[in-house]
Design a protein around this motif. Structure first.
Motif, PDB file in Angstrom:
ATOM      1  N   GLU A  27       0.837  -1.196   0.000  1.00 22.58           N
ATOM      2  CA  GLU A  27       0.000   0.000   0.000  1.00 22.58           C
ATOM      3  C   GLU A  27       0.880   1.257   0.000  1.00 22.58           C
ATOM      4  O   GLU A  27       2.006   1.241   0.502  1.00 22.58           O
ATOM      5  CB  GLU A  27      -0.911   0.025   1.228  1.00 22.58           C
ATOM      6  CG  GLU A  27      -1.867  -1.158   1.312  1.00 22.58           C
ATOM      7  CD  GLU A  27      -2.906  -1.169   0.211  1.00 22.58           C
ATOM      8  OE1 GLU A  27      -3.177  -0.093  -0.372  1.00 22.58           O
ATOM      9  OE2 GLU A  27      -3.448  -2.248  -0.076  1.00 22.58           O
ATOM     10  N   ALA A  28       0.354   2.329  -0.517  1.00 25.97           N
ATOM     11  CA  ALA A  28       1.109   3.590  -0.606  1.00 25.97           C
ATOM     12  C   ALA A  28       1.148   4.310   0.735  1.00 25.97           C
ATOM     13  O   ALA A  28       0.294   4.111   1.603  1.00 25.97           O
ATOM     14  CB  ALA A  28       0.470   4.495  -1.657  1.00 25.97           C
ATOM     15  N   GLY A  29       2.172   5.163   0.889  1.00 23.79           N
ATOM     16  CA  GLY A  29       2.262   6.027   2.059  1.00 23.79           C
ATOM     17  C   GLY A  29       2.842   5.327   3.271  1.00 23.79           C
ATOM     18  O   GLY A  29       3.597   4.363   3.179  1.00 23.79           O
ATOM     19  N   ASN A  30       2.458   5.824   4.453  1.00 26.32           N
ATOM     20  CA  ASN A  30       2.899   5.217   5.716  1.00 26.32           C
ATOM     21  C   ASN A  30       1.822   5.454   6.767  1.00 26.32           C
ATOM     22  O   ASN A  30       0.813   6.104   6.509  1.00 26.32           O
ATOM     23  CB  ASN A  30       4.258   5.758   6.156  1.00 26.32           C
ATOM     24  CG  ASN A  30       4.265   7.259   6.385  1.00 26.32           C
ATOM     25  OD1 ASN A  30       3.282   7.961   6.092  1.00 26.32           O
ATOM     26  ND2 ASN A  30       5.359   7.786   6.901  1.00 26.32           N
ATOM     27  N   GLN A  31       2.065   4.925   7.967  1.00 27.15           N
ATOM     28  CA  GLN A  31       1.078   5.026   9.041  1.00 27.15           C
ATOM     29  C   GLN A  31       1.801   5.079  10.378  1.00 27.15           C
ATOM     30  O   GLN A  31       2.892   4.520  10.540  1.00 27.15           O
ATOM     31  CB  GLN A  31       0.135   3.812   9.010  1.00 27.15           C
ATOM     32  CG  GLN A  31       0.856   2.485   9.227  1.00 27.15           C
ATOM     33  CD  GLN A  31      -0.059   1.268   9.113  1.00 27.15           C
ATOM     34  OE1 GLN A  31      -1.221   1.307   9.540  1.00 27.15           O
ATOM     35  NE2 GLN A  31       0.457   0.186   8.534  1.00 27.15           N
ATOM     36  N   LEU A  90      -3.389  -1.798  12.677  1.00 28.31           N
ATOM     37  CA  LEU A  90      -2.407  -1.530  11.623  1.00 28.31           C
ATOM     38  C   LEU A  90      -2.996  -1.868  10.251  1.00 28.31           C
ATOM     39  O   LEU A  90      -3.622  -2.911  10.068  1.00 28.31           O
ATOM     40  CB  LEU A  90      -1.146  -2.367  11.850  1.00 28.31           C
ATOM     41  CG  LEU A  90      -0.125  -1.844  12.861  1.00 28.31           C
ATOM     42  CD1 LEU A  90       0.921  -2.917  13.153  1.00 28.31           C
ATOM     43  CD2 LEU A  90       0.543  -0.567  12.359  1.00 28.31           C
ATOM     44  N   LYS A  91      -2.760  -1.010   9.291  1.00 30.31           N
ATOM     45  CA  LYS A  91      -3.190  -1.251   7.916  1.00 30.31           C
ATOM     46  C   LYS A  91      -2.232  -2.237   7.269  1.00 30.31           C
ATOM     47  O   LYS A  91      -1.009  -2.039   7.296  1.00 30.31           O
ATOM     48  CB  LYS A  91      -3.224   0.065   7.143  1.00 30.31           C
ATOM     49  CG  LYS A  91      -3.744  -0.066   5.721  1.00 30.31           C
ATOM     50  CD  LYS A  91      -3.767   1.300   5.045  1.00 30.31           C
ATOM     51  CE  LYS A  91      -4.300   1.211   3.625  1.00 30.31           C
ATOM     52  NZ  LYS A  91      -4.295   2.540   2.950  1.00 30.31           N
ATOM     53  N   TYR A  92      -2.735  -3.286   6.674  1.00 27.24           N
ATOM     54  CA  TYR A  92      -1.922  -4.342   6.087  1.00 27.24           C
ATOM     55  C   TYR A  92      -1.093  -3.812   4.922  1.00 27.24           C
ATOM     56  O   TYR A  92      -1.595  -3.105   4.042  1.00 27.24           O
ATOM     57  CB  TYR A  92      -2.825  -5.476   5.597  1.00 27.24           C
ATOM     58  CG  TYR A  92      -2.101  -6.630   4.961  1.00 27.24           C
ATOM     59  CD1 TYR A  92      -1.486  -7.604   5.736  1.00 27.24           C
ATOM     60  CD2 TYR A  92      -2.023  -6.752   3.573  1.00 27.24           C
ATOM     61  CE1 TYR A  92      -0.822  -8.680   5.144  1.00 27.24           C
ATOM     62  CE2 TYR A  92      -1.370  -7.812   2.974  1.00 27.24           C
ATOM     63  CZ  TYR A  92      -0.764  -8.781   3.767  1.00 27.24           C
ATOM     64  OH  TYR A  92      -0.108  -9.831   3.180  1.00 27.24           O
ATOM     65  N   GLY A  93       0.208  -4.150   4.955  1.00 27.07           N
ATOM     66  CA  GLY A  93       1.074  -3.829   3.829  1.00 27.07           C
ATOM     67  C   GLY A  93       1.398  -2.362   3.676  1.00 27.07           C
ATOM     68  O   GLY A  93       1.746  -1.909   2.574  1.00 27.07           O
ATOM     69  N   CYS A  94       1.327  -1.605   4.777  1.00 25.87           N
ATOM     70  CA  CYS A  94       1.619  -0.171   4.738  1.00 25.87           C
ATOM     71  C   CYS A  94       2.760   0.122   5.697  1.00 25.87           C
ATOM     72  O   CYS A  94       2.764  -0.349   6.843  1.00 25.87           O
ATOM     73  CB  CYS A  94       0.383   0.635   5.110  1.00 25.87           C
ATOM     74  SG  CYS A  94       0.588   2.424   4.952  1.00 25.87           S
ATOM     75  N   SER A  95       3.726   0.896   5.276  1.00 30.58           N
ATOM     76  CA  SER A  95       4.933   1.180   6.047  1.00 30.58           C
ATOM     77  C   SER A  95       4.620   1.885   7.368  1.00 30.58           C
ATOM     78  O   SER A  95       3.695   2.707   7.441  1.00 30.58           O
ATOM     79  CB  SER A  95       5.878   2.059   5.228  1.00 30.58           C
ATOM     80  OG  SER A  95       6.996   2.470   5.981  1.00 30.58           O
ATOM     81  N   VAL A  96       5.414   1.571   8.395  1.00 34.57           N
ATOM     82  CA  VAL A  96       5.308   2.294   9.667  1.00 34.57           C
ATOM     83  C   VAL A  96       6.498   3.239   9.842  1.00 34.57           C
ATOM     84  O   VAL A  96       6.637   3.867  10.889  1.00 34.57           O
ATOM     85  CB  VAL A  96       5.213   1.332  10.872  1.00 34.57           C
ATOM     86  CG1 VAL A  96       3.963   0.482  10.781  1.00 34.57           C
ATOM     87  CG2 VAL A  96       6.459   0.462  10.996  1.00 34.57           C
TER      88      VAL A  96
END
Length: 360
Positions: A310-314, A323-329
């Protein structure tokens, strides 16, 4: 007698030795072949005998091994598709340098709750690297802790030394003994001197304190690593992937009597940490590579992309189930669809100027 040492130490907790972690997660034949094949190809690219470009691509950091392996399987299929022009190496970063505070990465805090189960993180990191290599992908990482390579180095095909540590004598000494090629990033101010000096230093023999596989303090004596090279990541408020910056990097390597081996990091300061700019950086670099090859010379041999599902980060939530799956922390990434588009377009652009009769 008054105590004069360890005044700020709360505890010493035993850590399994590298030998013990290796025994728990042994290197398989399939993983060993993937590591060695990746290293051999990277060395041929750096020696100039393989005309392809290598691309270190993957999440800014690994925090969820399930999503990480999902990404790895996708990347392996794409790697096979573009193997005629590029070697794809998965970015597998477990350690994150911090200016002040923040999550230090999967090894340091695998549960992401400030419990710091480093012994657990080290074993899980090794398990993840083993799985990536068994999928058939070579792996790349950043070396921050000089002890870490004894635990994980046999599963790594390419190593980065970051902008903040290229000037460190400890990291230069460590790099001189690593079994994989090492890319040294230019300084955060954009200067090349520290990285160029690091390449020279790492190519030399060194003796320093470290640990052996049994965890015993040892004098480590190295032979030197001749596969050090320069990574341009921008800095000082501006990118440095343009033709003028690349020409200046070539001149700096010439002055130091080093090969023209330059990797461009499409992220970090080169894209102003805006992931949506990474495709533009890569497009520019691919055009430069094509122009160089048509003119009969080469200096840009590799690229780096921060990419995830996924795009972006969290931010890391208190409730990890959110946590959103497959999104950078950590740093923001381009998504998988963008990654496919970037690499397929690069493959199409390079297909006419890179001829590789044996992409295996």
């Amino acid at each position: 007698m008054q105590q004069t040492e360890n005044l700020n130490i709360e505890a010493f907790e035993p850590m399994p030795t590298p030998e013990e972690i290796h025994a728990r997660v042994p290197l398989s034949d399939a993983a060993a072949e993937s590591v060695l094949a990746g290293r051999r190809t990277l060395e041929r690219i750096l020696d100039g005998t393989d005309p392809r470009v290598f691309v270190v691509v993957g999440p800014c950091s690994i925090h969820d091994p399930v999503a990480g392996l999902d990404y790895a399987r996708r990347l392996k299929k794409l790697a096979d598709e573009v193997a005629g022009t590029m070697l794809l190496v998965m970015r597998v970063y477990f350690e994150k340098p911090r200016t002040a505070t923040g999550w230090k990465g999967y090894i340091n805090d695998p549960r992401m709750d400030d419990s710091f189960h480093i012994e657990e993180g080290m074993q899980k990191a090794r398990e993840f690297l083993l799985a990536v290599n068994e999928i058939g992908l070579p792996a790349a990482t950043e070396a921050l802790d000089p002890i870490g390579p004894q635990y994980l180095g046999d599963l790594i095909a390419w190593v980065a030394i970051g902008a903040r540590t290229s000037e460190s004598q400890t990291h230069r000494e460590m790099s001189s003994g690593l079994s994989a090629p090492v890319g040294f990033k230019n300084g955060t101010d954009g200067s090349l001197d520290a990285a160029v000096n690091a390449i020279i230093s790492a190519s030399s023999q060194h003796s320093f304190l470290g640990i052996n596989m049994q965890g015993r303090s040892s004098v480590v004596r190295t032979a030197g690593n001749r596969y050090g090279h320069l990574v341009l990541r921008g800095g000082g408020g501006r990118p440095n992937y343009d033709t003028v910056s690349v020409a200046l990097a070539e001149a700096a390597l010439d002055k130091a009597k080093l090969p023209h081996n330059i990797v461009v990091d499409c992220s970090h300061a080169n894209s102003y940490k805006k992931p949506e700019l990474q495709p533009l950086v890569m497009h520019d670099c691919i055009n430069q590579i094509a122009d160089q090859r048509k003119a009969g010379h080469r200096s840009i041999v590799g690229l780096m992309i921060e990419s995830f599902i996924e795009a972006g980060n969290q931010p890391i939530p208190a409730d990890l189930s959110q946590l959103k799956y497959g999104c950078s922390v950590t740093d923001a990434c381009v998504d998988w669809a963008t990654t496919e588009k970037m690499l397929r377009e690069a493959d199409a652009a390079l297909r006419g100027v890179i001829t590789n009769p044996n992409p295996a």
